[in-house]
Design a protein around this motif. Sequence first.
Motif, PDB file in Angstrom:
ATOM      1  N   GLY A 238     140.752  51.231 -31.710  1.00  0.00           N
ATOM      2  CA  GLY A 238     140.056  50.852 -30.486  1.00  0.00           C
ATOM      3  C   GLY A 238     138.575  50.672 -30.715  1.00  0.00           C
ATOM      4  N   VAL A 239     137.777  51.205 -29.818  1.00  0.00           N
ATOM      5  CA  VAL A 239     136.323  51.067 -29.904  1.00  0.00           C
ATOM      6  C   VAL A 239     135.723  52.017 -30.943  1.00  0.00           C
ATOM      7  N   THR A 240     136.359  53.165 -31.178  1.00  0.00           N
ATOM      8  CA  THR A 240     135.771  54.191 -32.048  1.00  0.00           C
ATOM      9  C   THR A 240     135.376  53.681 -33.429  1.00  0.00           C
ATOM     10  N   PRO A 241     136.209  52.903 -34.138  1.00  0.00           N
ATOM     11  CA  PRO A 241     135.763  52.453 -35.456  1.00  0.00           C
ATOM     12  C   PRO A 241     134.524  51.561 -35.407  1.00  0.00           C
ATOM     13  N   PHE A 242     134.343  50.839 -34.318  1.00  0.00           N
ATOM     14  CA  PHE A 242     133.137  50.017 -34.187  1.00  0.00           C
ATOM     15  C   PHE A 242     131.910  50.903 -33.958  1.00  0.00           C
ATOM     16  N   GLU A 243     132.085  51.981 -33.180  1.00  0.00           N
ATOM     17  CA  GLU A 243     130.977  52.919 -33.003  1.00  0.00           C
ATOM     18  C   GLU A 243     130.621  53.572 -34.330  1.00  0.00           C
ATOM     19  N   ALA A 244     131.649  53.914 -35.101  1.00  0.00           N
ATOM     20  CA  ALA A 244     131.394  54.492 -36.423  1.00  0.00           C
ATOM     21  C   ALA A 244     130.651  53.496 -37.307  1.00  0.00           C
ATOM     22  N   CYS A 245     131.109  52.261 -37.324  1.00  0.00           N
ATOM     23  CA  CYS A 245     130.460  51.250 -38.169  1.00  0.00           C
ATOM     24  C   CYS A 245     129.013  51.024 -37.753  1.00  0.00           C
ATOM     25  N   ALA A 246     128.753  51.002 -36.451  1.00  0.00           N
ATOM     26  CA  ALA A 246     127.380  50.832 -35.976  1.00  0.00           C
ATOM     27  C   ALA A 246     126.486  51.959 -36.461  1.00  0.00           C
ATOM     28  N   ALA A 247     127.079  53.119 -36.703  1.00  0.00           N
ATOM     29  CA  ALA A 247     126.322  54.272 -37.204  1.00  0.00           C
ATOM     30  C   ALA A 247     126.233  54.290 -38.727  1.00  0.00           C
ATOM     31  N   GLY A 248     126.863  53.313 -39.386  1.00  0.00           N
ATOM     32  CA  GLY A 248     126.860  53.292 -40.841  1.00  0.00           C
ATOM     33  C   GLY A 248     127.966  54.119 -41.460  1.00  0.00           C
ATOM     34  N   LEU A 249     128.973  54.459 -40.663  1.00  0.00           N
ATOM     35  CA  LEU A 249     130.076  55.300 -41.128  1.00  0.00           C
ATOM     36  C   LEU A 249     131.307  54.434 -41.389  1.00  0.00           C
ATOM     37  N   ARG A 265     142.627  44.926 -39.242  1.00  0.00           N
ATOM     38  CA  ARG A 265     142.501  43.843 -40.222  1.00  0.00           C
ATOM     39  C   ARG A 265     141.127  43.178 -40.139  1.00  0.00           C
ATOM     40  N   ALA A 266     140.624  43.003 -38.929  1.00  0.00           N
ATOM     41  CA  ALA A 266     139.308  42.368 -38.749  1.00  0.00           C
ATOM     42  C   ALA A 266     138.207  43.225 -39.352  1.00  0.00           C
ATOM     43  N   LEU A 267     138.272  44.528 -39.140  1.00  0.00           N
ATOM     44  CA  LEU A 267     137.255  45.416 -39.715  1.00  0.00           C
ATOM     45  C   LEU A 267     137.345  45.438 -41.235  1.00  0.00           C
ATOM     46  N   GLU A 268     138.543  45.349 -41.760  1.00  0.00           N
ATOM     47  CA  GLU A 268     138.695  45.283 -43.212  1.00  0.00           C
ATOM     48  C   GLU A 268     138.092  43.988 -43.755  1.00  0.00           C
ATOM     49  N   GLU A 269     138.310  42.889 -43.040  1.00  0.00           N
ATOM     50  CA  GLU A 269     137.739  41.607 -43.458  1.00  0.00           C
ATOM     51  C   GLU A 269     136.217  41.635 -43.400  1.00  0.00           C
ATOM     52  N   LEU A 270     135.659  42.383 -42.463  1.00  0.00           N
ATOM     53  CA  LEU A 270     134.200  42.527 -42.399  1.00  0.00           C
ATOM     54  C   LEU A 270     133.645  43.284 -43.593  1.00  0.00           C
ATOM     55  N   GLY A 271     134.506  44.071 -44.248  1.00  0.00           N
ATOM     56  CA  GLY A 271     134.047  44.887 -45.367  1.00  0.00           C
ATOM     57  C   GLY A 271     133.545  46.254 -44.945  1.00  0.00           C
ATOM     58  N   ALA A 272     133.849  46.637 -43.676  1.00  0.00           N
ATOM     59  CA  ALA A 272     133.343  47.898 -43.135  1.00  0.00           C
ATOM     60  C   ALA A 272     134.405  48.974 -43.052  1.00  0.00           C
ATOM     61  N   MET A 296     129.923  49.771 -48.300  1.00  0.00           N
ATOM     62  CA  MET A 296     130.641  49.671 -47.032  1.00  0.00           C
ATOM     63  C   MET A 296     129.764  50.142 -45.873  1.00  0.00           C
ATOM     64  N   SER A 297     128.999  51.199 -46.091  1.00  0.00           N
ATOM     65  CA  SER A 297     128.113  51.709 -45.063  1.00  0.00           C
ATOM     66  C   SER A 297     127.042  50.681 -44.710  1.00  0.00           C
ATOM     67  N   GLU A 298     126.461  50.066 -45.718  1.00  0.00           N
ATOM     68  CA  GLU A 298     125.440  49.041 -45.475  1.00  0.00           C
ATOM     69  C   GLU A 298     126.026  47.850 -44.722  1.00  0.00           C
ATOM     70  N   THR A 299     127.226  47.432 -45.126  1.00  0.00           N
ATOM     71  CA  THR A 299     127.885  46.304 -44.461  1.00  0.00           C
ATOM     72  C   THR A 299     128.212  46.634 -43.018  1.00  0.00           C
ATOM     73  N   ALA A 300     128.729  47.841 -42.800  1.00  0.00           N
ATOM     74  CA  ALA A 300     129.105  48.256 -41.449  1.00  0.00           C
ATOM     75  C   ALA A 300     127.914  48.198 -40.507  1.00  0.00           C
ATOM     76  N   MET A 301     126.800  48.737 -40.945  1.00  0.00           N
ATOM     77  CA  MET A 301     125.624  48.786 -40.094  1.00  0.00           C
ATOM     78  C   MET A 301     125.055  47.389 -39.846  1.00  0.00           C
TER      79      MET A 301
END
Length: 321
Positions: A238-249, A265-272, A296-301
């Motif tokens: 859901g939303v939680t992995p996006f919140e984690a990625c925004a935090a660099g996690l 799958r979309a988050l994996e394609e982003l590299g986060a 991955m942390s840099e990409t996520a953020m």
Amino acid sequence: MFVFCIESSHARGMGHLFRSLTLATELRSRGHSVLFLANDHPNSLRIIRERGFDVALYDLASVTGWENGFIEPDASSSVWINDRLNTQRSHSEAIKHLGAKLVTFDDRGDGAELADINICALLFEKTEGLRGKDVRLGVEYMILNPEIAAYRRIRQSLASILVTLGGADTYGVTVRVAKWLTSKSFPVTIVTGPSFQHMAELEGVVATAAPGRFKLLNQVPSLAAEMHGHDLAITGGGVTPFEACAAGLPCVVIANEPFEIPVGRALEELGAAFFAGHHSAFDLGILEKAIPIKSMSETAMAKVDLGGVGRVADLLERLAA
């Protein structure tokens, strides 16, 4: 007036509730009146009231015929926000007949066609047929907790894992993840939510592990603050992995529902993130390999920002004007 109509429960999960609360808080900070309508779920009602919002009950079994009691007589500046997934057409027709604007989220129901705005930040496949007068796609419309801004950091290596699988974790995935992790060497913190119903089983699994291997937390005051202390999160889709990625996690995503599979799958394609599959047959084998945590942390953020709530609030204000 902004009316948030949500569904939140152990079976449905609580993601709709927390997303709506974040958006409602932003609208309230801009001086707007907000009312919540929710099904009879005590934990959800308590949380809404604790956040300082008025809330009224509606009957989940009633598709339509009850809406007019919650719309002001001069409804032209009222916005009804459905965060319940698939809206039925008869309900949308009732809202429009009252003169209110209609906003929906991730809506594939036949009532979405009448929505003034359909915000679809969590939909990543079969988006060509999405309906609504104004359909907004993309991670830039993801409504994330602005508190995360105080806890962003680049991770350097994997030293601690956070497991957080939602406010309800309907299928008890946390228990199965804990079983898998008992034989691994990473320190693990498990955060459960207000509607988690598998605590006895989880505590039984944790008791079999070496002392100090697991830390159990229930209803943490701030998930954003808790995320700050970890290097990888195992989450739902859901939303939680996006919140984690925004935090660099960086994340490992397990889909609790079929519609969460494209999210992973979309988050994996982003590299986060890594996608571990549907909860019925997930695979955490990636944790046995070398994980490029820093990149991955840099990409996520870089790929997930915190501006979504402001962008959506701007859209709603223009709609209400």
